[in-house]
Design a protein around this motif. Sequence first.
Motif, PDB file in Angstrom:
ATOM      1  N   GLN A  91     -69.951  10.701  67.480  1.00 27.21           N
ATOM      2  CA  GLN A  91     -70.958  10.795  68.759  1.00 27.21           C
ATOM      3  C   GLN A  91     -71.125  11.927  68.979  1.00 27.21           C
ATOM      4  O   GLN A  91     -70.514  12.546  69.034  1.00 27.21           O
ATOM      5  CB  GLN A  91     -70.176  10.029  70.194  1.00 27.21           C
ATOM      6  CG  GLN A  91     -70.571   9.853  70.994  1.00 27.21           C
ATOM      7  CD  GLN A  91     -69.710   8.739  71.731  1.00 27.21           C
ATOM      8  OE1 GLN A  91     -68.827   8.168  71.701  1.00 27.21           O
ATOM      9  NE2 GLN A  91     -69.865   8.776  73.185  1.00 27.21           N
ATOM     10  N   LYS A 119     -74.442  11.517  73.787  1.00 29.98           N
ATOM     11  CA  LYS A 119     -75.290  10.608  73.533  1.00 29.98           C
ATOM     12  C   LYS A 119     -74.697   9.889  73.197  1.00 29.98           C
ATOM     13  O   LYS A 119     -73.367   9.892  72.961  1.00 29.98           O
ATOM     14  CB  LYS A 119     -75.043  11.472  72.108  1.00 29.98           C
ATOM     15  CG  LYS A 119     -76.663  12.788  72.459  1.00 29.98           C
ATOM     16  CD  LYS A 119     -77.469  12.596  70.796  1.00 29.98           C
ATOM     17  CE  LYS A 119     -78.388  13.975  71.591  1.00 29.98           C
ATOM     18  NZ  LYS A 119     -79.431  14.618  69.623  1.00 29.98           N
ATOM     19  N   GLU A 120     -74.851   8.798  73.381  1.00 32.16           N
ATOM     20  CA  GLU A 120     -74.509   7.454  72.794  1.00 32.16           C
ATOM     21  C   GLU A 120     -73.861   7.574  71.630  1.00 32.16           C
ATOM     22  O   GLU A 120     -74.510   8.016  70.553  1.00 32.16           O
ATOM     23  CB  GLU A 120     -74.990   6.243  72.526  1.00 32.16           C
ATOM     24  CG  GLU A 120     -75.819   6.187  74.057  1.00 32.16           C
ATOM     25  CD  GLU A 120     -76.617   4.571  74.943  1.00 32.16           C
ATOM     26  OE1 GLU A 120     -76.800   4.765  75.766  1.00 32.16           O
ATOM     27  OE2 GLU A 120     -76.817   4.214  72.971  1.00 32.16           O
ATOM     28  N   ARG A 121     -72.970   6.861  70.960  1.00 36.70           N
ATOM     29  CA  ARG A 121     -71.990   6.062  69.445  1.00 36.70           C
ATOM     30  C   ARG A 121     -73.060   5.758  69.120  1.00 36.70           C
ATOM     31  O   ARG A 121     -73.578   4.734  69.066  1.00 36.70           O
ATOM     32  CB  ARG A 121     -70.851   5.937  69.869  1.00 36.70           C
ATOM     33  CG  ARG A 121     -70.108   6.591  67.986  1.00 36.70           C
ATOM     34  CD  ARG A 121     -69.007   5.445  68.565  1.00 36.70           C
ATOM     35  NE  ARG A 121     -68.046   6.005  69.644  1.00 36.70           N
ATOM     36  CZ  ARG A 121     -66.547   5.675  69.881  1.00 36.70           C
ATOM     37  NH1 ARG A 121     -66.051   4.841  68.930  1.00 36.70           N
ATOM     38  NH2 ARG A 121     -66.074   6.467  70.747  1.00 36.70           N
ATOM     39  N   GLU A 122     -73.380   6.586  67.660  1.00 37.85           N
ATOM     40  CA  GLU A 122     -74.338   5.968  66.846  1.00 37.85           C
ATOM     41  C   GLU A 122     -73.896   5.310  65.370  1.00 37.85           C
ATOM     42  O   GLU A 122     -73.121   5.898  64.873  1.00 37.85           O
ATOM     43  CB  GLU A 122     -75.923   7.021  66.427  1.00 37.85           C
ATOM     44  CG  GLU A 122     -75.350   8.024  65.748  1.00 37.85           C
ATOM     45  CD  GLU A 122     -76.477   9.099  65.885  1.00 37.85           C
ATOM     46  OE1 GLU A 122     -77.576   8.119  66.491  1.00 37.85           O
ATOM     47  OE2 GLU A 122     -76.738  10.083  64.985  1.00 37.85           O
ATOM     48  N   LEU A 135     -72.765  -1.801  66.156  1.00 41.29           N
ATOM     49  CA  LEU A 135     -71.129  -1.287  67.290  1.00 41.29           C
ATOM     50  C   LEU A 135     -70.750  -2.083  67.093  1.00 41.29           C
ATOM     51  O   LEU A 135     -69.425  -1.927  66.865  1.00 41.29           O
ATOM     52  CB  LEU A 135     -71.551   0.252  68.116  1.00 41.29           C
ATOM     53  CG  LEU A 135     -70.532   0.777  68.607  1.00 41.29           C
ATOM     54  CD1 LEU A 135     -71.298   1.757  69.242  1.00 41.29           C
ATOM     55  CD2 LEU A 135     -69.988   0.573  69.883  1.00 41.29           C
ATOM     56  N   ARG A 136     -71.070  -3.028  67.722  1.00 48.02           N
ATOM     57  CA  ARG A 136     -69.895  -4.368  69.224  1.00 48.02           C
ATOM     58  C   ARG A 136     -69.260  -4.860  67.967  1.00 48.02           C
ATOM     59  O   ARG A 136     -68.425  -6.109  67.897  1.00 48.02           O
ATOM     60  CB  ARG A 136     -70.958  -4.413  70.107  1.00 48.02           C
ATOM     61  CG  ARG A 136     -72.093  -5.793  69.242  1.00 48.02           C
ATOM     62  CD  ARG A 136     -72.743  -5.494  70.490  1.00 48.02           C
ATOM     63  NE  ARG A 136     -73.373  -5.100  71.722  1.00 48.02           N
ATOM     64  CZ  ARG A 136     -74.233  -5.697  72.536  1.00 48.02           C
ATOM     65  NH1 ARG A 136     -74.228  -6.520  72.780  1.00 48.02           N
ATOM     66  NH2 ARG A 136     -75.132  -4.443  73.060  1.00 48.02           N
TER      67      ARG A 136
END
Length: 126
Positions: A39, A43-46, A110-111
């Motif tokens: 991350q 920005k979003e975690r990728e 991610l989820r």
Amino acid sequence: QVQLVESGGGLVQAGGSLRLSCAASGPPFSSYAMGWFRQAPGKEREFVAAISWIGGTYYEDSVKGRFTISRDNAKNTVRLQMNSLKPEDTAVYYCAADQTPKYGSSMSRLREYAYWGQGTQVTVSS
């Protein structure tokens, strides 16, 4: 309960290398899918890379050929070897784990991961 502790981050010049490690404790490590995410500020975690319980690997396109994920089940450790680093690789890198079997692109979600480490900062200077 799985606990994950990352190490190995730091400051490196563009073109350099770093090796991140993630030490896991808790239930049998060998049955877990393991992933690395990152991350950057704002920005979003990728997704970066992942390895299944049987050793299959999956990478985000921008790191293919530069990063290598590996696992050592005897030491309950997963590593991310990062070569040819670029300034755009700068981020906090997180280790993740999950007991549900995953293969291919499902390892990039991610989820799908239940357990997360605290992260380690990687800074690549130009």
